[in-house]
Design a protein around this motif. Structure first.
Motif: not given
Length: 332
Positions: A31-32, A238, A36, A244-246, A29, A241-242
């Motif tokens: 790191c994401v 995990s 972002e 998806k944000s980059y 979380d 998840q990252l």
């Protein structure tokens, strides 16, 4: 771990699998959130993102505009240290030469990026350090690295070193290490625990700015000793998840321990979901267990110029090498 050791160990621990419960040592979380903040989002939403769009899209657009402003302000900022939160958080360390070989604010790095991906077997076999030194890659992503060894390498090669600690062994603190010829904008890592061994495996993330473009590297040493895919898939989730944000250029690489067809299928699903390309060496002599490749190099926003396998006796894994070309089609 050598293939014969792996097979023996699997048989010994087979009976433990029924009661093994996966445990996430840390989360991605923080790191994401950091990635972002530092990178803009301008690409159209992918299919999986579109499913979550709702009436708050206007407020999302405002947030994206703020992120763009933050990214511009941070583009020339000094590299920052980050670590995962929580009582058991593993601090991510970062070191580098006092005079940067290439500052991210100075456009001196060639568009061609040479990359080396290798599980070093904890540098237990002579010749590993010399092999890496002679290769002289721009980016070196190591698994089963040892803290004092990669620090020595970084000093010898005048490179920046980022380290995500994994488990302690008889040879010292092991983990994943990324060495780079350019300073990172930010670094973060997290851990997932082996269900049977209760030892952590690390994921290390580094964000760079090269010739005005962001490049994200994700260095993974995946969970190994479990017959189910639950814990292994949690670690991969995990990473997803990252991703998806980059939305910019990235390198996802490491020892994924994909010794089963099911694990390979899940990695392929991740690749398709996030529009990644697989770099396949020619000839492909990557290390295999049960006929399946363990080590992988996946990219987005980068063209593959060439790739090969470095066959070596200095580890129980062969190394993967590639020359990647940065594309102008994506301004991220």
């Amino acid at each position: 771990m050598r293939c014969t050791d792996f097979a023996t160990f699997t048989l010994i621990l087979f009976a433990l699998s029924a009661n093994a419960e996966p445990h996430i040592f840390n989360s991605a979380d923080e790191c994401v959130a950091q990635i972002e903040r530092l990178t803009p989002r301008s690409r159209s939403p992918s299919n999986f993102e579109a499913l979550h769009l709702d009436s708050n899209s206007n407020s999302d657009a405002d947030a994206d505009a703020d992120a763009d402003a933050d990214a511009d302000a941070d583009a020339d900022a000094e590299p920052s240290l980050n670590w995962t939160s929580g009582a058991d958080a593993a601090i991510t360390t970062q070191s580098g030469p006092s005079t940067p070989p290439n500052s991210p604010s100075i456009k001196t790095v060639d568009r061609a990026l040479s990359v080396l991906v290798w599980n070093t077997y904890k540098f237990q076999i002579p010749g590993a350090i010399d092999l890496i030194s002679e290769n002289k890659s721009d980016l070196i992503l190591l698994q089963e690295s040892v803290s004092n060894s990669h620090e020595s390498l970084a000093s010898r090669l005048n490179m920046y070193a980022q380290f995500g600690p994994g488990y302690l062994s008889s040879v010292g603190q092991t983990g994943v290490a990324t060495l780079s010829k350019f300073a990172p904008l930010t670094v973060c890592s997290w851990q997932h625990e082996e269900p049977w061994l209760k030892s952590p495996k690390a994921t290390l993330v580094s964000l760079y700015r090269i010739e005005g473009h962001h490049l994200l590297t994700i260095n993974v040493h995946s969970i190994n000793f479990t017959l189910s895919t639950e814990a292994w898939q949690a670690q991969l989730a995990s990473v997803s998840q990252l991703l998806k944000s980059y939305e910019g250029r990235l390198i996802l690489a490491g020892d994924f321990n994909t010794w089963s067809n099911e694990r390979l299928a899940l990695l392929e699903q991740l690749r398709l979901e996030h529009a990644l390309s697989t770099v396949v060496p020619t000839p492909d002599q990557r290390t295999r267990v049960f006929g399946n490749t363990l080590d992988h190099l996946l990219v987005r926003g980068l063209k593959v110029d060439k790739s090969s396998t470095l066959v070596t006796e200095s580890s129980d894994h062969n190394a993967v090498m590639a020359t990647l070309i940065m594309s102008d089609s994506n301004s991220l």
